[in-house]
Design an enzyme around this catalytic site. Structure first.
Site, PDB file in Angstrom:
ATOM      1  N   TYR A 178       0.679  -4.196  11.769  1.00  0.00           N
ATOM      2  CA  TYR A 178       0.552  -2.778  11.421  1.00  0.00           C
ATOM      3  C   TYR A 178       1.314  -1.887  12.395  1.00  0.00           C
ATOM      4  O   TYR A 178       2.016  -0.963  11.992  1.00  0.00           O
ATOM      5  CB  TYR A 178      -0.930  -2.374  11.357  1.00  0.00           C
ATOM      6  N   HIS A 230       0.828  -1.221   0.000  1.00  0.00           N
ATOM      7  CA  HIS A 230       0.000   0.000   0.000  1.00  0.00           C
ATOM      8  C   HIS A 230       0.857   1.264   0.000  1.00  0.00           C
ATOM      9  O   HIS A 230       0.466   2.290   0.571  1.00  0.00           O
ATOM     10  CB  HIS A 230      -0.962   0.013   1.195  1.00  0.00           C
ATOM     11  N   ASN A 281     -10.357  -2.755   2.397  1.00  0.00           N
ATOM     12  CA  ASN A 281     -10.038  -2.744   0.968  1.00  0.00           C
ATOM     13  C   ASN A 281     -11.312  -2.499   0.167  1.00  0.00           C
ATOM     14  O   ASN A 281     -12.412  -2.465   0.717  1.00  0.00           O
ATOM     15  CB  ASN A 281      -9.422  -4.083   0.540  1.00  0.00           C
TER      16      ASN A 281
END
Length: 711
Positions: free
Chosen positions: A379, A92, A165
């Site tokens: 993350y 991303h 998404n």
């Protein structure tokens, strides 16, 4: 009439203060004001605040002598420049973003105790980042890829990140396979090719060996992977989450974002051309829409499954490669999100924003989805290296609007000057502060859902995760014939780029044949492979034969042609009245008509006046527009008919199934026949038909005829 800005600004435009969206604000945007900097009227200084007298020349021993090491101004400037770049996101990396707000439709206290979902008068600031997955920061916007759809809610109870998404499933079921998948889809390590795409051996080798990817690959080969605009795509939370109300009653939910603009895509030929003509096509589209006041809007909804119904489906709710068909569990609307302000600085806001699925608030909780569980770690872990340490939450864009006091201290880039002597809990020195907050129905501390767990430690996939093909089949069989053909062509294109025939054959025989034999046979024929006679596994039957909600054709949107870009082709001798009539008619529908000429120079209309154009046909080709109109005026249409550039523009627009208004003579000269979207007049009736055709996004009935056009 649109016109170019020609006057130099009297004020700095660095902050974009002239555009209407800058007037929009909220609690988060107000908190960012402390960190904004505008240099208008200010002296040039060093980082230490020293005024600079000469920023053009380094300090030297004589005009032609050696540069001196004592030149602290040059050293500071060069040193900072050398360290301006930070590591890009592993996936991303290519993205863009915008500010906005979320507003609940009502009080959903029966479902959750999350405060931002209980007050219809409450405006919750949000920041959204859209992205592609495979390519680096400099890759194209229009590649065939999944799009990230991450939303940070700055709620009064803390930040909630819904990191999703534009597709509701994923390639793998367990996070332990994420590095393998990403290594496979990324550019191949020996030559760093391809950039921003999956049409290569390592990706197809992996997915053809990992059947759990079959459903997601089907989505990636569909038109969902090449959205027309970031404003025109759905968003999904992917995983099953829990919502918990004040009584402690939990429900399983799937999050959905439904765009008011509808769900629409590019054609594959358009997507490839746009990657070269305008790498920034989608981020530019989002920026301009917000700048022009065409604020993108989505509806947030959830599919709700009571805990008692967890096992009533023919799939596992914890499997991230599965959807809950909307025909089985409809989406319940919760509220709306509007994006109404562009960032002031891309790096400070879009590049430094840090999302994490682990950022939740009371009333929202996780499930045991094994992919989600890994993301909760990954993350935060990646932000520490990307943003320089554990204090990334102190970067302005990441700061909550809720106060945050704790005993986390020091580390790299600490911005807070903590007062007091006690940095531990419990303490008696500082009065015991900060203190825990007991869980409560409202404004309480976070309390994890009390799920009962009784199990052995084991490395094993649940048998309920074992069906890899029935939902891939459901997706394909829910598509319109046009969408099915696009999927066949996408598989054929991608596999045609694969060098190793055994990989192509394995995908056809062991994956596609288990999804749909007609699909497998069509792709096999395009690859010169024998068609498989049967699948290799027994595929479970699905509760549904089709799910209409999966087809983009069933999501036209509710805003008409608002914000759609319409090319108005003009040349010298164009009829001024025709131009004015068409422009006014399109603007009445909130479309964005743009005058294009043979060059960027103004054209002379029949009334003798100069008409300014916004761009040339070469600078803004047909692939950047949703429709094309040609006003009347014989000299103008004759000039367009004689121009190879104009003819290519029109033929390409026709080939890409765009709605068009032309003169009969021009259409005849191009060999084009009238259809539902090709109107041979510029009267009101034709304009009305044109608007309706643009609302439909494409003139799909033209697709077979358009195949013969060589544009």
């Amino acid at each position: 009439m649109p016109s170019k800005k020609t006057d130099a600004p009297k004020q700095s435009e660095a902050a974009g203060t002239q555009t209407p969206d800058r007037a929009n604000t909220n609690a988060k945007l107000q908190s960012l004001e402390t960190f904004r900097s505008d240099a208008t009227g200010q002296a040039l200084r060093t980082n230490q605040g020293v005024k600079i007298a000469d920023n053009q020349n380094s300090l030297k021993a004589g005009a032609r002598g050696p540069s001196l090491l004592e030149d602290f101004i040059m050293r500071e400037k060069i040193t900072h420049f050398d360290h301006e770049r930070i590591p890009e996101r592993i996936v991303h990396a290519r993205g863009t973003g915008a500010h906005g707000y979320f507003q609940s439709y009502g009080n959903h206290a029966d479902l959750t105790k999350a405060g931002f979902l209980q007050d219809p008068d409450k405006i919750t600031p949000v920041f959204v980042r859209f992205s592609t997955v495979q390519g680096p920061r400099g890759s194209g916007d229009t590649v065939r890829d999944v799009r990230g759809f991450a939303v940070k809610f700055y709620t009064d109870e803390g930040n909630f990140d819904l990191v999703g998404n534009n597709m509701p499933v994923f390639f793998i079921q367990d996070a332990i396979k994420f590095p393998d998948f990403v290594h496979a889809v990324k550019p191949e390590p020996h030559n760093e090719i391809p950039t921003g795409g999956s049409a290569h051996d390592t990706f197809w080798d992996f997915v053809s060996l990992v059947p759990e990817s079959a459903h997601m690959v089907m989505w990636a080969m569909s038109d969902r992977a090449i959205p027309r605009s970031l404003r025109m795509m759905e968003g999904f939370g992917v995983h099953t989450f829990r919502l918990i109300n004040a009584e402690g009653v939990a429900s399983f939910v799937k999050f959905h974002w439904k765009p008011r603009q509808g769900v629409h895509s590019l054609l594959w030929d358009e997507a490839q051309k746009l990657a070269g003509k305008d790498t920034d096509f989608q981020r530019r589209d989002l920026w301009e829409a917000i700048e022009n006041g065409d604020y993108p809007e989505w509806e947030l909804g959830v599919q709700i499954v009571p805990e008692a119904d967890e096992h009533k489906f023919d799939f596992d709710l914890l499997d991230p490669t599965k959807i809950i068909p909307e025909e089985l569990v409809p989406v319940t609307p919760l509220g709306k999100m509007v994006l109404n302000r562009n960032p002031d600085n891309f790096f400070a806001e879009v590049e430094q924003v840090a999302f994490c699925p682990g950022h939740i608030v009371p009333g929202i909780d996780f499930t045991n989805d094994p992919l989600l569980q890994g993301r909760l770690f990954s993350y935060t872990d990646t932000q520490i290296s990307r943003l320089g340490g554990p204090n990334f939450h102190q970067i302005p864009i990441n700061r909550p609007v809720a106060p945050n006091h704790n005993n986390q201290r020091d580390a790299l880039h600490q911005h807070v000057v903590h007062k007091g002597r006690a940095s531990y809990e419990p303490n008696s020195i500082d009065g015991g502060w900060p203190k825990e907050t007991p869980a409560a129905a409202q404004d309480g501390g976070f309390e994890s859902y009390q799920e009962r767990i009784d199990a052995h430690k084991i490395r094993q996939r649940s048998e309920s995760f074992g069906d890899h093909f029935s939902q891939a089949r459901l997706f394909f069989q829910s598509m319109s014939p046009t969408e099915q053909q696009h999927i066949i062509k996408a598989y054929s294109f991608e596999l045609g780029k694969v060098e190793r025939e055994h990989i192509r054959a394995r995908e056809v025989n062991e994956i596609l044949a288990n999804i749909d034999l007609k699909l497998a046979a069509a792709v096999a024929a395009n690859l010169g492979l024998p068609a498989p006679k049967a699948g290799t596994v027994q595929v479970k039957g699905s509760q549904l034969a089709q799910s209409p909600a999966l087809s983009q054709m069933n999501h036209p949107g509710s805003v008409g042609i608002k914000g759609r870009k319409i090319a108005v082709l003009v040349a010298n001798g164009v009829d001024a009245a025709s131009v004015d009539k068409l422009i006014k008619a399109l603007e009445a529908h909130s479309a964005r008509p743009m005058l294009l000429g043979p060059t960027s120079a103004p054209v002379k209309a029949t009334d003798g006046k100069q008409l300014p154009v916004e761009a040339s046909m070469e600078g803004m080709p047909s692939i950047m527009f949703d429709g094309i109109v040609v006003p009347s005026g014989k000299a103008s249409t004759d000039a367009l008919a004689a121009s190879g550039l104009a003819k290519h523009f029109l033929l390409e627009g026709y080939k890409h199934l765009k709605a068009m208004v032309l003169t009969k003579e021009l259409a005849t000269g191009l060999g084009l026949k009238e259809d539902k979207g090709l109107l041979l007049a510029d009267d009101q009736k034709a304009v009305d038909a044109f608007v309706k055709a643009v609302e439909g996004h494409r003139v799909w009935e033209r697709e077979a005829a358009a195949e013969a056009v060589p544009a």
